[in-house]
Design an enzyme around this catalytic site. Sequence first.
Site, PDB file in Angstrom:
ATOM      1  N   ASP A 153       0.845  -1.207   0.000  1.00 49.04           N
ATOM      2  CA  ASP A 153       0.000   0.000   0.000  1.00 49.04           C
ATOM      3  C   ASP A 153       0.878   1.254   0.000  1.00 49.04           C
ATOM      4  O   ASP A 153       0.634   2.193   0.744  1.00 49.04           O
ATOM      5  CB  ASP A 153      -0.945  -0.003   1.212  1.00 49.04           C
ATOM      6  N   THR A 207      -4.442   0.816  -2.787  1.00 49.36           N
ATOM      7  CA  THR A 207      -5.219   1.982  -3.215  1.00 49.36           C
ATOM      8  C   THR A 207      -5.296   1.964  -4.735  1.00 49.36           C
ATOM      9  O   THR A 207      -4.249   1.884  -5.402  1.00 49.36           O
ATOM     10  CB  THR A 207      -4.536   3.271  -2.720  1.00 49.36           C
ATOM     11  N   ASP A 215       2.667   2.910   8.003  1.00 47.05           N
ATOM     12  CA  ASP A 215       1.425   2.170   7.780  1.00 47.05           C
ATOM     13  C   ASP A 215       1.652   0.805   7.124  1.00 47.05           C
ATOM     14  O   ASP A 215       1.485   0.634   5.919  1.00 47.05           O
ATOM     15  CB  ASP A 215       0.440   2.992   6.937  1.00 47.05           C
TER      16      ASP A 215
END
Length: 446
Positions: free
Chosen positions: A133, A173, A151
Amino acid sequence: MEERNILFGKYEMGRLLGKGTFAKVYYGKEIISGESVAIKVIKKDQVKKECMMEQIQREISVMRLVRHPNVVELREVMATKTKIFVVMEYVRGGELFAKVVRGRLKEDLARKYFQQLISAVDYCHSRGVSHRDLKPENLLVDENENLKVSDFGLTALPEQQRQDGLLHTQCGTPAYVAPEVLKRKGYDGSKVDIWSCGVILYVLLAGFLPFQDENLMNMYKKIFQGAYDCPPWFSPEAKRLISKLLVVDSNRRITIPAIMRAPWFRKGLSASLNTFSIHDKLEEKEELLKSSSSSPAFFNAFEFISSMSSGFDLSSLFESKRKTGSMFTSRCSATAIMARIEKAAKGLSFGVVKVRDFKVRLHGPSEGRKGRLAVTAEVYEVAPEVAVVEFSKSSGDTLEYAKFCEEDVRPALKDIVWTWQGENVCSNDSNGNHNGNGKVDGTTMT
């Protein structure tokens, strides 16, 4: 006067920095050093309700595994009965996304961020970690304009691969995700990260996305086709590198070693970006500190709770650092415990070799089924009045080791043991009566 919010007597918690579905992140300060930290507070019941336990486990596990100058550092994990506290490095500059929103970056600055991103991603891949990600929102910038990857909630580890050696979970995403992920087929997580790095480089240099459309399906078609245009201000070398990053066929996509050899990438490259030399120095420094320590290692309260209780068990996160073993807590000092272990070992005709302060290796008196049994014993400090003692098998037969722990160690050390792993924790008052409150230094251990 406003009341201070003190966590475990170690950190002062301040303003809210951000929040997600089941976690909030607060600004914090270490009381002794005054150093700023970020503290993620996770509610256990919400994590269980949302079935996100595995994701939390994975994120913490990866952050412990990946220690690199361009990755947000995990400092400590602590817990109470209801909450998990993840203490991380505080990155003052905020998201890289905020810089891109204001417009494209100068090529030299974009190159610096990209070099640091590739250095971090390369190191993650060397540890079997795929981020999955990568995007400007998950890249932070510190006060010295250095990039920090954050993250790791969607990170993949080798054990998540199926028998074909590939990952199959659709995640990421849309604008940054590789075409092979969208095709619902197996994919190589490291190659997916390289595609995302290509999109990020394009965004840094252009100020907008390479694949964008108001209609999501049209955007997916562009990604499948690798259909994008480079703005006229892109340098020829930058265009060439991006064209090798954004290759639809993942088998033909450029590799990280090839990226690092590209002329555009190498321009102004800092020698300190040698990922492995940096990490080796960090590990060397940590080992030096460990070996020269004259006090027992601090055993993280979170590890203690996870290992000793039957509640929210995340003990598997720490097995890379410590082999599974037999563990007990004691109210005695570390020095007294070590003396008792050595005395007990000699009484059993085991040889004793000192590894370092508060860590010894015990060698069995005779050859066993799988050679001579060797057991490591180490003492960790939890609080001024509580120590954790762990035995782990270094070599020999597992059944012989289990027999040694149950029939030899337990009886020999019973008078210094507070509780064994898996048993209920309860404290004794001055009269020797159990009060059962199970609290040490503000940390619930029931």
